[in-house]
Design an enzyme around this catalytic site. Structure first.
Site, short mmCIF file in Angstrom:
data_model
loop_
_atom_site.label_atom_id
_atom_site.label_comp_id
_atom_site.label_asym_id
_atom_site.label_seq_id
_atom_site.Cartn_x
_atom_site.Cartn_y
_atom_site.Cartn_z
N HIS A 68 0.86 -1.18 0.00
CA HIS A 68 0.00 0.00 0.00
C HIS A 68 0.90 1.23 0.00
O HIS A 68 1.54 1.53 1.02
CB HIS A 68 -0.93 -0.01 1.21
CG HIS A 68 -1.86 -1.18 1.23
ND1 HIS A 68 -2.29 -1.79 2.39
CD2 HIS A 68 -2.44 -1.87 0.21
CE1 HIS A 68 -3.09 -2.78 2.09
NE2 HIS A 68 -3.20 -2.85 0.78
N GLU A 99 1.44 4.01 2.73
CA GLU A 99 1.96 3.60 4.04
C GLU A 99 3.48 3.73 4.03
O GLU A 99 4.22 2.75 4.10
CB GLU A 99 1.47 2.19 4.36
CG GLU A 99 -0.06 2.14 4.45
CD GLU A 99 -0.65 0.74 4.44
OE1 GLU A 99 0.12 -0.22 4.56
OE2 GLU A 99 -1.88 0.63 4.31
N HIS A 154 3.39 -2.68 6.98
CA HIS A 154 2.25 -1.83 6.63
C HIS A 154 2.08 -0.69 7.64
O HIS A 154 2.79 -0.61 8.65
CB HIS A 154 0.97 -2.66 6.61
CG HIS A 154 0.83 -3.55 5.42
ND1 HIS A 154 0.09 -3.20 4.32
CD2 HIS A 154 1.36 -4.76 5.15
CE1 HIS A 154 0.16 -4.17 3.42
NE2 HIS A 154 0.93 -5.14 3.90
N GLU A 202 2.06 -3.84 11.51
CA GLU A 202 1.31 -2.60 11.34
C GLU A 202 1.86 -1.51 12.25
O GLU A 202 2.09 -1.75 13.44
CB GLU A 202 -0.18 -2.82 11.66
CG GLU A 202 -0.88 -3.80 10.74
CD GLU A 202 -1.29 -3.20 9.40
OE1 GLU A 202 -1.01 -2.00 9.17
OE2 GLU A 202 -1.90 -3.93 8.59
#
Length: 376
Positions: A168, A171, A261, A337
């Site tokens: 992504h 990010e 991410h 994350e």
């Protein structure tokens, strides 16, 4: 004259009206071939010493509106040093207030990681040859190289550790994480790195989505594909980036996989594993527990209390990188994350979670990886 511009690497914003410094009206621009909208990165000029109010009017219709409460935008005067600025969200409009001290100021959703810095990262890593090799995987639809670095000398007994980042593109903390990991892994005086490279070879893709990164997309590549939903059946037409990485994994093998991410809403660092896979094994659970315990011991920025709920991704589960890899190779596979906001447990309000903290976090994961090597 006030001007808002975004015609540069990762730039993204739509201008509604910039005639009044006290009421600059903006809108998030969606990804080039999809409806995802959240990332912004733009330059404001002509407003030095003026009290500016910038309103992003469609924030409430963004991809992740839960990401705006308690969020503070980032700004920079030199594109090197980024700081947080006063930001409020009323459920629809995101309002940024700032008085520029110079003729130009840049604003962004998170500290950007430029394509030029990516080139510097690759060049710096290659200075450590023969321990580092560049393995170009292909050329993206927009003509960018999809780079993979192999760190370590491949030998039959060594385990294969894979790191991917920025599926992504918005990010950007993910590539900062990889930068910190790489710098530590390539430090010849770092005992953890030396021990890891005695037993492992690293395959690192610092930026899985160059096209989306340069275009200023939040979540998709140039073809409109969300790469982290393409791992079940990637194609060269829609998701060549995933196709190429997956083919290399099948050729080389995977013993550990980390996919890096950022999460818009949760103000914590956490991991998401393969518990929802039908094939999730006791071996995987054991290695996961060892990994988490070791990372908790070395990094106060890591925690396990907050994260995704069970069955978070539902029927999409095996289309995600982590879940597909864990299922295919019966290995330790985790999504890492990090927050776009500050961390709630150890906040630094002036900068929030940023590139430097992401890099330090990336360096710290090497100790957790070392802890699981005997179990691989």
């Amino acid at each position: 004259m006030i001007r808002i511009s975004s015609q540069f690497d990762s730039g993204s914003i739509d201008v509604v009206d910039a005639s009044d410094a006290a009421n600059i009206r903006l809108k998030l621009r969606p990804d080039n071939a999809s409806d995802f909208a959240q990332w912004f990165h733009f330059r404001l000029t002509g407003a030095r010493d003026q009290d500016c109010v910038l309103r992003i009017e469609n924030a409430g219709q963004s991809a992740y509106p839960d990401g705006w409460p308690d969020y503070q935008a980032v700004a920079s005067y030199d594109r090197e040093n980024w700081f947080r600025v006063d930001t409020e969200y009323d459920g629809q409009t995101l309002t940024i207030q700032h008085t520029p001290m110079t003729d130009a100021v840049w604003f962004a959703y998170f500290e950007p990681y430029s394509w030029e810095r990516h080139q510097a990262l690759i060049g710096s890593a290659l200075s450590y040859a023969p321990w580092v090799d560049l393995m170009p995987l292909g050329v993206t639809p927009d003509g960018y190289d999809l780079d993979m670095l192999r760190v370590g000398i491949p030998l039959g007994h060594k385990k294969n550790i894979w790191i991917t980042a920025r599926q992504h593109p918005g990010e950007s903390m993910a590539e900062w994480f990889v930068e910190g990991l790489l710098e530590t892994l390539l430090d010849p005086q770092n005992a953890v790195a030396r021990s890891l490279l005695e037993h492992c070879v690293f395959y690192i893709v610092p930026n899985m989505n160059p096209d989306g990164s340069v275009r200023g997309n939040l979540r998709t590549n140039a073809k409109g594909a969300n790469l982290n939903r393409e791992w079940g059946t990637p194609t060269l037409e829609r998701s060549p980036e995933v196709f190429w990485v997956r083919e290399k994994m099948l050729e080389i093998g995977v013993d550990v996989f980390l996919d890096i991410h950022g999460d818009e809403a949760i103000p914590h660092n956490f991991v998401a594993g393969c518990e929802d896979n039908p094939s999730f094994s006791s071996k995987q659970r054991d290695v996961q527990n060892t990994f988490k315990a070791a990372w908790l011991a070395v990094s106060p920025d890591f925690q396990t209390e907050f994260g995704y709920t069970d069955s978070h991704f539902g029927p999409e589960t095996l289309t995600l990188a982590t879940n597909w890899v864990g299922h295919t190779f019966d290995c330790l596979a985790y999504t890492v994350e990090m927050p776009f906001k500050d961390t709630a447990s150890h906040p630094l309000p002036e900068v929030g979670w940023n590139g430097e903290r992401s890099a330090q976090f990336g360096a710290s994961v090497l100790t957790a990886l070392l802890a699981v090597v005997p179990k691989l």
